[in-house]
Enzyme design. Structure first.
Site, mmCIF file in Angstrom:
data_model
loop_
_atom_site.group_PDB
_atom_site.id
_atom_site.type_symbol
_atom_site.label_atom_id
_atom_site.label_comp_id
_atom_site.label_asym_id
_atom_site.label_seq_id
_atom_site.Cartn_x
_atom_site.Cartn_y
_atom_site.Cartn_z
ATOM 1 N N ARG A 29 0.891 -1.340 -0.053
ATOM 2 C CA ARG A 29 0.416 -0.015 0.394
ATOM 3 C C ARG A 29 0.439 1.433 -0.376
ATOM 4 O O ARG A 29 0.820 2.472 1.344
ATOM 5 C CB ARG A 29 -0.989 0.177 1.581
ATOM 6 N N SER A 59 -10.639 -0.129 3.832
ATOM 7 C CA SER A 59 -10.130 -0.480 5.177
ATOM 8 C C SER A 59 -9.437 0.410 5.679
ATOM 9 O O SER A 59 -8.537 1.293 4.713
ATOM 10 C CB SER A 59 -8.598 -2.179 4.402
ATOM 11 N N GLU A 66 -4.380 4.052 5.764
ATOM 12 C CA GLU A 66 -4.429 3.334 4.687
ATOM 13 C C GLU A 66 -5.162 4.905 4.228
ATOM 14 O O GLU A 66 -4.748 4.790 3.349
ATOM 15 C CB GLU A 66 -5.243 2.486 4.502
HETATM 16 C C1 LIG Z 1 -14.986 -0.089 0.183
HETATM 17 C C2 LIG Z 1 -14.239 -0.004 -0.442
HETATM 18 C C3 LIG Z 1 -13.208 -1.254 -0.589
HETATM 19 C C4 LIG Z 1 -12.229 -0.841 -0.931
HETATM 20 N N1 LIG Z 1 -10.496 -1.856 -0.744
HETATM 21 C C5 LIG Z 1 -9.544 -1.977 -1.353
HETATM 22 C C6 LIG Z 1 -8.895 -2.837 -1.290
HETATM 23 O O1 LIG Z 1 -9.228 -4.517 -1.969
HETATM 24 N N2 LIG Z 1 -7.703 -2.738 -2.198
HETATM 25 C C7 LIG Z 1 -6.973 -1.191 -2.274
HETATM 26 O O2 LIG Z 1 -5.969 -1.407 -2.013
HETATM 27 N N3 LIG Z 1 -8.086 -0.430 -1.700
HETATM 28 C C8 LIG Z 1 -9.640 -0.509 -1.545
HETATM 29 N N4 LIG Z 1 -9.748 0.106 -1.541
HETATM 30 C C9 LIG Z 1 -9.070 2.229 -1.586
HETATM 31 C C10 LIG Z 1 -9.272 2.423 -2.701
HETATM 32 O O3 LIG Z 1 -10.400 2.321 -3.740
HETATM 33 C C11 LIG Z 1 -8.038 2.766 -3.338
HETATM 34 O O4 LIG Z 1 -6.704 3.564 -2.876
HETATM 35 C C12 LIG Z 1 -8.007 3.208 -4.898
HETATM 36 O O5 LIG Z 1 -7.403 2.826 -5.208
HETATM 37 C C13 LIG Z 1 -8.513 4.307 -5.214
HETATM 38 O O6 LIG Z 1 -8.843 5.231 -5.845
HETATM 39 P P1 LIG Z 1 -10.088 6.489 -6.094
HETATM 40 O O7 LIG Z 1 -9.841 7.226 -7.914
HETATM 41 O O8 LIG Z 1 -11.331 6.486 -5.337
HETATM 42 O O9 LIG Z 1 -8.784 7.963 -5.885
HETATM 43 P P2 LIG Z 1 -9.125 9.260 -4.254
HETATM 44 O O10 LIG Z 1 -9.853 8.595 -2.969
HETATM 45 O O11 LIG Z 1 -9.675 10.147 -5.403
HETATM 46 O O12 LIG Z 1 -7.803 9.803 -4.131
HETATM 47 C C14 LIG Z 1 -6.557 8.629 -3.543
HETATM 48 C C15 LIG Z 1 -5.342 10.093 -3.394
HETATM 49 O O13 LIG Z 1 -4.982 9.621 -4.502
HETATM 50 C C16 LIG Z 1 -4.525 10.843 -5.456
HETATM 51 N N5 LIG Z 1 -5.017 10.795 -6.971
HETATM 52 C C17 LIG Z 1 -5.926 10.328 -7.365
HETATM 53 N N6 LIG Z 1 -6.419 10.209 -7.925
HETATM 54 C C18 LIG Z 1 -4.708 10.878 -8.904
HETATM 55 C C19 LIG Z 1 -4.315 10.320 -9.684
HETATM 56 N N7 LIG Z 1 -5.009 10.422 -10.781
HETATM 57 N N8 LIG Z 1 -2.966 11.208 -9.938
HETATM 58 C C20 LIG Z 1 -2.292 11.207 -9.122
HETATM 59 N N9 LIG Z 1 -2.787 11.176 -7.908
HETATM 60 C C21 LIG Z 1 -3.689 11.238 -7.363
HETATM 61 C C22 LIG Z 1 -6.051 11.509 -4.699
HETATM 62 O O14 LIG Z 1 -4.827 13.444 -4.726
HETATM 63 C C23 LIG Z 1 -5.276 11.006 -3.226
HETATM 64 O O15 LIG Z 1 -4.973 11.233 -2.061
HETATM 65 C C24 LIG Z 1 -11.054 0.421 -1.789
HETATM 66 C C25 LIG Z 1 -12.326 1.447 -0.967
HETATM 67 C C26 LIG Z 1 -13.761 1.320 -0.412
HETATM 68 C C27 LIG Z 1 -14.879 2.036 -0.318
#
Ligand SMILES: Cc1cc2nc3c(=O)[nH]c(=O)nc-3n(C[C@H](O)[C@H](O)[C@H](O)COP(=O)(O)OP(=O)(O)OC[C@H]3O[C@@H](n4cnc5c(N)ncnc54)[C@H](O)[C@@H]3O)c2cc1C
Length: 330
Positions: free
Chosen positions: A156, A230, A326
């Site tokens: 992570r 998480s 995380e």
């Molecule tokens: C129900 C649920 C289950 C989940 N299960 C998992 C799992 O099994 N495994 C896991 O690893 N994660 C899990 N996650 C966490 C999440 O889904 C991941 O971390 C995912 O990659 C976040 O993507 P996002 O587009 O929503 O990022 P965001 O929440 O929009 O952004 C997260 C961070 O990344 C930055 N960011 C976003 N996009 C970019 C970009 N294009 N360039 C630079 N920076 C950027 C943002 O500024 C922020 O700091 C889960 C979340 C939920 C709600």
């Protein structure tokens, strides 16, 4: 001001200076060259906790497109726009019989955010199929390319959560997907579900369907109950500390890592500290998954943080282990 409530899965109300939908690299570059306001990048908002208003222009990544770049005997290089929905990319790979991301089915969020924390689930991580990524440097406003080594992936973790934090907008990610998929069904309940379904020789679609079933049964749906998955990472402790720990808690689940450290499920530590199902106002620890903090309706980001800190303190006091978040707190 723009309300970010629809843009974060925790369902927290917070405002931003403005929000811009970014649909191409060109649009991003032109905006950056003409703008001097601070910016904040947002994908699906599924890994952030907003504890205050965002004093910046939010750049919402909506850069789409999936294209095959080249093929070798073993792999197909596929580039996906950073604004593609992660699970839709997984479905694309499965429909083209390209393996390596099926165990990561149904993880919320965008392709562009996936490298940030090297998303992982059910025995697979993004880094296993990662080839390279394209980004725009927010400081010099120029395009940049990152190889796998340069991303410094860990559990992570990546360069983009450390020295590169907030400095690059990831516009696309290139994956080396398996032409002959290597099935990985030995993690969690995947094998059990496949056996129950009478599947003895699973393909990647079977694995994906099993992962989806497990995730739907275990994790709260953010559309119904605000959360960001998480909340804490599973702590990794040294073999020496583990030998003391396991004498006191021989029943503790644990996984030995290649580097000699031992990983303990954070959910077990939280549950044993008495937090599963507890809530203060609308901020709570989920009743089925202690690792997931939830917003029952009108919790503020600060209330979720306060809850997280109390959990951290109790786990530290009982087990001597400090949980690291995380989720990205803003
Ligand atoms: C129900 C649920 C289950 C989940 N299960 C998992 C799992 O099994 N495994 C896991 O690893 N994660 C899990 N996650 C966490 C999440 O889904 C991941 O971390 C995912 O990659 C976040 O993507 P996002 O587009 O929503 O990022 P965001 O929440 O929009 O952004 C997260 C961070 O990344 C930055 N960011 C976003 N996009 C970019 C970009 N294009 N360039 C630079 N920076 C950027 C943002 O500024 C922020 O700091 C889960 C979340 C939920 C709600």
């Amino acid at each position: 001001m723009v309300d970010l409530l629809p843009y974060n899965t925790f369902g927290i109300r917070a405002a931003a200076r403005d929000l811009l939908h970014i649909r191409s690299d060109q649009q991003l570059l032109e905006f950056l060259q003409s703008n001097c306001e601070p910016v904040f990048i947002l994908g699906g908002g599924s890994n952030i906790l907003l504890t205050r208003d965002v004093d910046a222009v939010v750049l919402h990544n909506e850069i789409k497109g999936i294209e095959v770049l080249s093929e070798s005997d073993e792999t197909t290089l596929v580039r996906a726009g950073g604004g593609e929905v992660w699970h839709e990319f997984v479905e694309w790979a499965i429909s083209h019989n390209l393996g390596g991301v099926e165990n990561l089915s149904l993880i919320p969020g965008t392709v562009g955010a996936a490298p940030i924390q090297n998303i992982g689930a059910y025995g697979a991580e993004l880094k296993d199929v990662f080839h390279s990524l394209e980004a725009v440097n927010l400081e010099d406003k120029k395009p940049a390319v990152f190889s796998k080594n340069q991303c410094e992936f860990g559990y992570r973790e990546s360069y983009f959560k450390k020295a590169g934090k907030g400095k690059f907008f990831i516009t696309s990610v290139t994956f080396a997907l398996q032409k002959i998929p290597v099935i990985n069904a030995n993690y969690g309940d995947i094998r059990k579900i496949l056996t129950d379904r009478g599947v003895s020789h699973p393909n990647i679609k079977d694995v994906s369907d099993a992962v989806i079933e497990i995730r739907r049964s275990k994790l709260p749906d953010p559309k119904l109950l605000g959360n960001a998955g998480s909340f804490f990472k599973n702590p990794e402790i040294s073999a020496e500390i583990f030998s003391v720990f396991s004498e006191k808690y021989p029943e503790a689940p644990h996984y030995h890592l290649e580097n000699g450290d031992v990983k303990i499920p954070a959910g077990w530590l939280i549950e044993q500290s008495g937090w599963k199902g507890r809530r203060f106002g609308d901020a709570g620890c989920h009743e089925k998954q202690a690792l997931v903090l939830v917003n029952y309706g009108n919790a503020t980001g600060q209330e979720i943080v306060d809850l997280a800190i109390r959990i951290q303190q109790d786990v530290k006091e009982k087990f001597g282990i400090l949980l690291s978040p995380e989720v990205n707190w803003i």
